[in-house]
Write a protein that holds these residues in place. Structure first.
Motif, mmCIF file in Angstrom:
data_model
loop_
_atom_site.group_PDB
_atom_site.id
_atom_site.type_symbol
_atom_site.label_atom_id
_atom_site.label_comp_id
_atom_site.label_asym_id
_atom_site.label_seq_id
_atom_site.Cartn_x
_atom_site.Cartn_y
_atom_site.Cartn_z
ATOM 1 N N GLY A 159 31.077 -24.168 40.659
ATOM 2 C CA GLY A 159 31.226 -22.784 41.116
ATOM 3 C C GLY A 159 30.461 -22.529 42.400
ATOM 4 O O GLY A 159 30.968 -21.872 43.319
ATOM 5 N N LEU A 160 29.255 -23.062 42.482
ATOM 6 C CA LEU A 160 28.450 -22.935 43.696
ATOM 7 C C LEU A 160 29.174 -23.590 44.873
ATOM 8 O O LEU A 160 29.268 -23.015 45.963
ATOM 9 C CB LEU A 160 27.075 -23.569 43.481
ATOM 10 N N GLY A 161 29.709 -24.782 44.656
ATOM 11 C CA GLY A 161 30.446 -25.478 45.714
ATOM 12 C C GLY A 161 31.694 -24.724 46.133
ATOM 13 O O GLY A 161 32.002 -24.641 47.333
ATOM 14 N N VAL A 162 32.418 -24.158 45.180
ATOM 15 C CA VAL A 162 33.629 -23.391 45.487
ATOM 16 C C VAL A 162 33.272 -22.185 46.351
ATOM 17 O O VAL A 162 33.905 -21.933 47.385
ATOM 18 C CB VAL A 162 34.343 -22.944 44.186
ATOM 19 N N LEU A 163 32.251 -21.443 45.960
ATOM 20 C CA LEU A 163 31.886 -20.240 46.714
ATOM 21 C C LEU A 163 31.358 -20.576 48.106
ATOM 22 O O LEU A 163 31.673 -19.884 49.078
ATOM 23 C CB LEU A 163 30.870 -19.411 45.933
ATOM 24 N N ARG A 164 30.568 -21.639 48.211
ATOM 25 C CA ARG A 164 30.075 -22.038 49.533
ATOM 26 C C ARG A 164 31.232 -22.418 50.455
ATOM 27 O O ARG A 164 31.264 -22.038 51.620
ATOM 28 C CB ARG A 164 29.115 -23.226 49.420
ATOM 29 N N GLU A 165 32.161 -23.196 49.937
ATOM 30 C CA GLU A 165 33.274 -23.628 50.780
ATOM 31 C C GLU A 165 34.206 -22.459 51.105
ATOM 32 O O GLU A 165 34.739 -22.377 52.211
ATOM 33 C CB GLU A 165 34.044 -24.767 50.114
ATOM 34 N N LEU A 166 34.370 -21.526 50.174
ATOM 35 C CA LEU A 166 35.173 -20.336 50.450
ATOM 36 C C LEU A 166 34.550 -19.535 51.592
ATOM 37 O O LEU A 166 35.260 -19.030 52.468
ATOM 38 C CB LEU A 166 35.307 -19.472 49.192
ATOM 39 N N ALA A 167 33.239 -19.422 51.600
ATOM 40 C CA ALA A 167 32.559 -18.720 52.696
ATOM 41 C C ALA A 167 32.839 -19.420 54.023
ATOM 42 O O ALA A 167 33.082 -18.761 55.049
ATOM 43 C CB ALA A 167 31.056 -18.641 52.428
ATOM 44 N N GLN A 168 32.832 -20.745 54.021
ATOM 45 C CA GLN A 168 33.130 -21.491 55.244
ATOM 46 C C GLN A 168 34.582 -21.305 55.678
ATOM 47 O O GLN A 168 34.881 -21.207 56.866
ATOM 48 C CB GLN A 168 32.818 -22.981 55.051
ATOM 49 N N TRP A 169 35.479 -21.245 54.699
ATOM 50 C CA TRP A 169 36.885 -21.032 55.028
ATOM 51 C C TRP A 169 37.104 -19.652 55.629
ATOM 52 O O TRP A 169 37.943 -19.488 56.520
ATOM 53 C CB TRP A 169 37.778 -21.228 53.792
ATOM 54 N N ALA A 170 36.389 -18.661 55.150
ATOM 55 C CA ALA A 170 36.538 -17.316 55.718
ATOM 56 C C ALA A 170 36.150 -17.327 57.194
ATOM 57 O O ALA A 170 36.819 -16.713 58.032
ATOM 58 C CB ALA A 170 35.696 -16.312 54.935
ATOM 59 N N VAL A 171 35.090 -18.061 57.520
ATOM 60 C CA VAL A 171 34.669 -18.189 58.921
ATOM 61 C C VAL A 171 35.745 -18.931 59.723
ATOM 62 O O VAL A 171 36.121 -18.512 60.817
ATOM 63 C CB VAL A 171 33.305 -18.920 59.024
ATOM 64 N N ARG A 172 36.246 -20.035 59.179
ATOM 65 C CA ARG A 172 37.276 -20.797 59.884
ATOM 66 C C ARG A 172 38.540 -19.958 60.069
ATOM 67 O O ARG A 172 39.187 -20.011 61.122
ATOM 68 C CB ARG A 172 37.616 -22.077 59.129
ATOM 69 N N SER A 173 38.903 -19.176 59.064
ATOM 70 C CA SER A 173 40.118 -18.366 59.154
ATOM 71 C C SER A 173 40.020 -17.355 60.287
ATOM 72 O O SER A 173 40.993 -17.143 61.022
ATOM 73 C CB SER A 173 40.378 -17.650 57.828
ATOM 74 N N VAL A 174 38.856 -16.744 60.432
ATOM 75 C CA VAL A 174 38.662 -15.808 61.550
ATOM 76 C C VAL A 174 38.867 -16.550 62.867
ATOM 77 O O VAL A 174 39.570 -16.082 63.763
ATOM 78 C CB VAL A 174 37.262 -15.152 61.483
ATOM 79 N N ARG A 175 38.282 -17.720 62.970
ATOM 80 C CA ARG A 175 38.398 -18.529 64.185
ATOM 81 C C ARG A 175 39.858 -18.919 64.448
ATOM 82 O O ARG A 175 40.344 -18.827 65.583
ATOM 83 C CB ARG A 175 37.521 -19.772 64.027
ATOM 84 N N ASP A 176 40.560 -19.332 63.396
ATOM 85 C CA ASP A 176 41.965 -19.715 63.543
ATOM 86 C C ASP A 176 42.819 -18.527 63.980
ATOM 87 O O ASP A 176 43.662 -18.647 64.876
ATOM 88 C CB ASP A 176 42.514 -20.278 62.230
ATOM 89 N N LEU A 177 42.616 -17.379 63.353
ATOM 90 C CA LEU A 177 43.417 -16.203 63.690
ATOM 91 C C LEU A 177 43.105 -15.691 65.093
ATOM 92 O O LEU A 177 43.999 -15.214 65.798
ATOM 93 C CB LEU A 177 43.224 -15.103 62.646
ATOM 94 N N ARG A 178 41.861 -15.782 65.500
ATOM 95 C CA ARG A 178 41.523 -15.398 66.885
ATOM 96 C C ARG A 178 42.238 -16.311 67.875
ATOM 97 O O ARG A 178 42.723 -15.866 68.918
ATOM 98 C CB ARG A 178 40.015 -15.452 67.106
ATOM 99 N N GLN A 179 42.303 -17.585 67.556
ATOM 100 C CA GLN A 179 43.002 -18.536 68.429
ATOM 101 C C GLN A 179 44.491 -18.192 68.493
ATOM 102 O O GLN A 179 45.089 -18.235 69.557
ATOM 103 C CB GLN A 179 42.795 -19.967 67.910
#
Length: 197
Positions: A159-179
């Motif tokens: 669960g800790l790993g899932v939540l940490r990686e989800l937080a990273q994906w949210a950051v990446r998604s912002v970056r992808d959508l800005r691009q």
């Protein structure tokens, strides 16, 4: 090179990207709060090292700048579909472990699950705008096969790993959508998804 995009389609894509950026930013903040509550509730050390979790897509990508817009959207969609299944499983495990003992954590987990589902739908809308088929739409409802039964401690770490990686994906998604929302320097219009770097 793809055909020029109509002004209304470019405007619609920019609007969808802007809304997606806001959704991902809100999700990132909520996941950070949930992560803090999860660590405290589960009695974990916030700095605990967690190995890669099976079924959790990694946000880190080699040669990010070389990906097309379509590749970015497809990877995001696959990730959020996986997170939807993983968060649903975490919510079920949470209910089994604690029952109603900590309804707050369960509500926060359910709220993030809802945001992940909404974001996956948003990504599907962006792909539809580009007249791309949505991969795996038919079989997606079944989700990935259930993981092997884990001990309580292993569930907490997963669960800790899932939540940490989800937080990273949210950051990446912002970056992808800005691009994706960036205007093309040559035309002043937003680049087509297949053309974007």
């Amino acid at each position: 090179m793809a055909a020029a995009e109509s002004p209304s389609a470019a405007l619609r894509r920019r609007d969808l990207c802007s809304r997606g950026i806001r959704l991902a930013g809100k999700m990132r903040a909520d996941v950070a709060d949930l992560l803090d509550a999860y660590v405290e509730q589960q009695g974990l050390d916030a700095s605990a090292s967690v190995a890669a979790v099976e079924g959790v897509p990694l946000a880190a990508v080699e040669r990010w700048d070389e990906q097309t817009g379509t590749q970015r959207l497809l990877e995001n969609l696959a990730a959020y579909r996986a997170f939807r299944a993983l968060l649903a499983q975490m919510l079920e495990e949470q209910r089994e472990q604690l029952g109603e003992a900590d309804a707050g954590l369960g509500r926060a987990l359910a709220a993030v699950l809802l945001q992940v589902s909404a974001f996956a739908y948003h990504l599907e809308e962006l792909l539809r705008l580009e007249s791309r088929g949505i991969p795996g739409e038919e079989e997606e409802e079944d989700g990935p096969p259930p993981p092997p039964r884990l001990s309580l401690f292993e569930q907490k770490l997963r669960g800790l790993g899932v939540l940490r990686e989800l937080a990273q994906w949210a950051v990446r998604s912002v970056r992808d959508l800005r691009q994706l929302a960036k205007p093309s320097p040559a035309t002043g219009a937003a680049p087509g998804l297949a053309e974007s770097p």
